[in-house]
Design a protein around this motif. Sequence first.
Motif, PDB file in Angstrom:
ATOM      1  N   GLY A   1       0.785  -1.222   0.000  1.00  0.00           N
ATOM      2  CA  GLY A   1       0.000   0.000   0.000  1.00  0.00           C
ATOM      3  C   GLY A   1       0.815   1.270   0.000  1.00  0.00           C
ATOM      4  O   GLY A   1       0.264   2.367  -0.092  1.00  0.00           O
ATOM      5  N   GLU A   2       2.137   1.152   0.078  1.00  0.00           N
ATOM      6  CA  GLU A   2       3.029   2.306   0.062  1.00  0.00           C
ATOM      7  C   GLU A   2       3.477   2.627  -1.366  1.00  0.00           C
ATOM      8  O   GLU A   2       3.506   1.736  -2.228  1.00  0.00           O
ATOM      9  N   PRO A   3       3.864   3.865  -1.636  1.00  0.00           N
ATOM     10  CA  PRO A   3       4.473   4.177  -2.943  1.00  0.00           C
ATOM     11  C   PRO A   3       5.732   3.337  -3.159  1.00  0.00           C
ATOM     12  O   PRO A   3       6.452   3.027  -2.206  1.00  0.00           O
ATOM     13  N   HIS A   4       5.963   2.980  -4.408  1.00  0.00           N
ATOM     14  CA  HIS A   4       7.150   2.220  -4.781  1.00  0.00           C
ATOM     15  C   HIS A   4       7.990   3.061  -5.742  1.00  0.00           C
ATOM     16  O   HIS A   4       7.460   3.563  -6.742  1.00  0.00           O
ATOM     17  N   TYR A   5       9.260   3.191  -5.450  1.00  0.00           N
ATOM     18  CA  TYR A   5      10.186   3.866  -6.349  1.00  0.00           C
ATOM     19  C   TYR A   5      11.368   2.927  -6.607  1.00  0.00           C
ATOM     20  O   TYR A   5      12.507   3.191  -6.236  1.00  0.00           O
ATOM     21  N   GLY A   6      11.044   1.796  -7.243  1.00  0.00           N
ATOM     22  CA  GLY A   6      12.019   0.735  -7.429  1.00  0.00           C
ATOM     23  C   GLY A   6      13.037   1.028  -8.506  1.00  0.00           C
ATOM     24  O   GLY A   6      12.717   1.626  -9.542  1.00  0.00           O
ATOM     25  N   PHE A   7      14.251   0.557  -8.281  1.00  0.00           N
ATOM     26  CA  PHE A   7      15.328   0.707  -9.275  1.00  0.00           C
ATOM     27  C   PHE A   7      15.898  -0.669  -9.621  1.00  0.00           C
ATOM     28  O   PHE A   7      15.160  -1.572  -9.981  1.00  0.00           O
ATOM     29  N   SER A   8      17.173  -0.861  -9.515  1.00  0.00           N
ATOM     30  CA  SER A   8      17.841  -2.036 -10.070  1.00  0.00           C
ATOM     31  C   SER A   8      17.635  -3.268  -9.201  1.00  0.00           C
ATOM     32  O   SER A   8      17.241  -3.183  -8.036  1.00  0.00           O
ATOM     33  N   ILE A   9      17.954  -4.443  -9.782  1.00  0.00           N
ATOM     34  CA  ILE A   9      17.745  -5.738  -9.148  1.00  0.00           C
ATOM     35  C   ILE A   9      19.052  -6.532  -9.191  1.00  0.00           C
ATOM     36  O   ILE A   9      19.682  -6.649 -10.243  1.00  0.00           O
ATOM     37  N   ALA A  10      19.451  -7.073  -8.043  1.00  0.00           N
ATOM     38  CA  ALA A  10      20.596  -7.980  -7.995  1.00  0.00           C
ATOM     39  C   ALA A  10      20.095  -9.413  -7.967  1.00  0.00           C
ATOM     40  O   ALA A  10      19.107  -9.727  -7.302  1.00  0.00           O
ATOM     41  N   VAL A  11      20.804 -10.295  -8.685  1.00  0.00           N
ATOM     42  CA  VAL A  11      20.466 -11.717  -8.748  1.00  0.00           C
ATOM     43  C   VAL A  11      21.696 -12.521  -8.325  1.00  0.00           C
ATOM     44  O   VAL A  11      22.794 -12.318  -8.847  1.00  0.00           O
ATOM     45  N   GLY A  12      21.522 -13.438  -7.392  1.00  0.00           N
ATOM     46  CA  GLY A  12      22.636 -14.279  -6.955  1.00  0.00           C
ATOM     47  C   GLY A  12      22.196 -15.230  -5.854  1.00  0.00           C
ATOM     48  O   GLY A  12      21.115 -15.076  -5.275  1.00  0.00           O
ATOM     49  N   ASP A  13      23.037 -16.190  -5.547  1.00  0.00           N
ATOM     50  CA  ASP A  13      22.731 -17.199  -4.525  1.00  0.00           C
ATOM     51  C   ASP A  13      23.551 -16.881  -3.283  1.00  0.00           C
ATOM     52  O   ASP A  13      24.609 -17.466  -3.044  1.00  0.00           O
ATOM     53  N   TYR A  14      23.057 -15.947  -2.453  1.00  0.00           N
ATOM     54  CA  TYR A  14      23.872 -15.462  -1.337  1.00  0.00           C
ATOM     55  C   TYR A  14      24.069 -16.510  -0.246  1.00  0.00           C
ATOM     56  O   TYR A  14      25.080 -16.486   0.469  1.00  0.00           O
TER      57      TYR A  14
END
Length: 618
Positions: A228-241
Amino acid sequence: MLARRPSWLVTLALGACTLACRGPLLPGNDDAGSTTTPGGAESSGESETGGDVFTCEPWPEPAQPLGMGATAALSFVDATAELGLLDAAFTPGLWPPSCDPEGTGSVRRPCAVELQGGGVAVGDFDGDGWPDIYLTRLSARDRLFRNTLGEPGGAGFVEVGEALGLTEVFDGNGAAWADLDGDGDLDLYVTSLGADARFYFYRNLLRETGVASFVEEAEQRGLALDDGEPHYGFSIAVGDYDRDGWLDLYTSEWRPGDAPTEATSHARLLRNLGADAPGVFEDRTLEAGVSMLMLNPAGVYAFAPAFVDLDEDGWPDLAVVSDNQTSRLFWNARDGSFIDGTPQAGVSLERNGMGSTFGDFDGDGHLDWYVSAIFSPNDSIDCGNIVCGNGGNRLYRSLGPHCFEELGADLDVQAGGWGWGTGFWDPDNDGDLDIVETNGFHVPHGAPGLAFVNHPLKFWRNGSESSPGSNFSEQAAAVGLVDQGQGRGLVIFDFDRDGDEDLLIVDNGGPSGTGTKLWRNESGSQHAWLAVELDGRAGNHWAVGARIELRREPGGPVQVRVIGLGTHFLGHAEYRSHFGLGPDDGDVAELVVTWPGGAQTILHDVPARQVLSLVEPD
């Protein structure tokens, strides 16, 4: 997972290093040594007793400088229209809908968020061996361009998104291709911008039906982050931490002010539940200690996250480039959590971190870190930002596990204007890594006005083959990379499969934009090359995180690549590693692949000018 933390992490958590021990810059102070942490506590880089309890053990010196001989002539051609990348603008009109050109109010929210956007992800979603392009857009359906160059009569790219189920309009921004459910095809995850936004996950049905198409399943998989909050999404990291064999995610967000909380920030660590529920995620941000919520300045400013093993212990660390002196380097504690080692590592010296890329620019066998930022010619320019100045980009050279030295100014790569997407690459196939960077920022009212308009794209060419050590010279115009627009996301990939690296840059648009561009490399394949693709185990079929080391000659310098470690500001590259081999077409002396699970594949006398496909051993 290990239950006990290694001794160096316990030591690091208690104290400081003796080398390069500085935190983020404070306004007007390039030598500041303290930083405000996500909890608001100040870390000075020294232990309470004043003693040094973490020392930096240097890496061994490399056998010889990197460089495969004289570099080749290099030129690029803008092939965007020729290849059919049409109707690809991030902003559909002169300004995003929230930006009033006649307005007099603050540009910071929400208009500034949209003016920073423009994402791209490259991946072979239909399994035909040719890389396809996904572009995000505001107030319009995102675009999926299928690469047809591998087909008889194929002339370039054809838009197929709507026909394949990508029908929603949601102001997309960051995007990443990743096989999150482990079924052997690439799914799509997309962040978004807006007051009513959420994030989107499109599961690929290729393996189920034999034909690529998509169904949206973000809510049921824990990926929508719909609170329900505003979203200001940017980049995405992908990996098996956590090294359980399944791909995890870290999402980023730029949202200034005191509205975000620990619970409502959308910079999140999302853990894949794996075999029990493939492609279903749980939020582990707070438990893992990787919140990016700041108290001073208030807000979340994360732009470019990456899972990357910088201390070479086999466990992916988390590096997050973030605005307003808030970049962070979290060391993997090998127990599902991380330790913030930022000031002790000598990083986060940039005033305004934007883009990020990793590569071994000096050929010593260890990954270095380049961060794009704002470089203003003097401190009198108002950037419309609480933290600004003329510090510019940072190039962090790895000195040893857990510590770096900063060389941006020394190597003349610090002045890039208002930097955004950036990448290490080898477009001339000469064996060393060059740097490319987009830049520009223009708002309809308020600072910085026109101070960062019409700044040229930057291309710094590495001259390691002509002198000891690495040195860079700016050559964008000389090689045909001419653009003065509003570049944001960037990807480097060989779209035509001719053996050299091409370049795509997303333009934010507006009256100062020049349009999204795909530059074709016309000359890099004069030199020899080798591309490597890996087939990993279920849960990580593309072997994301695998480390590849190449030696052209026995005992010679090493080139290092990591699968999935491309550009990190609104640009997600394909899961393939490219090596330039120089003018000699002879065999590669040695190639070593260290797979995500720890197994190794070692090959000798590998022929050049090929795509080498390897399968992870049992």
